[in-house]
Write a protein that holds these residues in place. Sequence first.
Motif, short mmCIF file in Angstrom:
data_model
loop_
_atom_site.label_atom_id
_atom_site.label_comp_id
_atom_site.label_asym_id
_atom_site.label_seq_id
_atom_site.Cartn_x
_atom_site.Cartn_y
_atom_site.Cartn_z
N GLU A 149 0.73 -1.25 0.00
CA GLU A 149 -0.14 -0.01 0.06
C GLU A 149 0.79 1.25 0.25
OE1 GLU A 149 -2.75 -0.18 3.18
OE2 GLU A 149 -3.89 -1.79 2.40
N GLU A 166 2.21 1.71 -3.39
CA GLU A 166 1.15 2.28 -4.38
C GLU A 166 0.67 3.85 -4.15
OE1 GLU A 166 -1.82 2.23 -7.29
OE2 GLU A 166 -0.01 0.98 -6.93
N LYS A 170 3.50 5.86 -5.39
CA LYS A 170 3.46 5.95 -6.96
C LYS A 170 2.52 6.93 -7.44
CE LYS A 170 2.45 2.68 -10.81
NZ LYS A 170 2.17 0.88 -11.14
#
Length: 157
Positions: A138, A141, A144
Amino acid sequence: MDLRKQFVDNLIKLAENDKSIILLSGDLGFNFLERFAEKFPDQYINCGIAEENMIGVAAGLALAKKPYCYSNAIFLLSRAHEFVRDDVAYNNTNVKLIGTGAAGFLGFSHNIGKNESEKNWLQGMPNIKQFYPKNEKELAEALKISYKNNSPAYVRI
């Protein structure tokens, strides 16, 4: 889960391909941030215990760079609240706020109280995307997504 090491690992990967990434620290992160500072000495600034100024510097840098501000959540969101609101949120500057927890033994000044909430401090602020990752996947992500967006973000690790 302590995600500080993984944050630095992810930021190093991003900075290897993007020299516009700047990491600013509120005089903490020892045993974690040194790897970034040693690898990218021109992309690291220790702003000292002056989170308000760190946010102002980051907002200015965001005109040409991609600043990441790393400090205890309470200092980023409570102490520097006006700067986050005015310089980052309302101006929609590309500043990434990375909030960490503090050890309980440091006392109330370094910890978020039982009746306080990071989400409440950010409530009503426009443009800031919020991420509260619970594991490495997580976190990767969240970093990102926030990297790809040229807008403010808060990532609580």
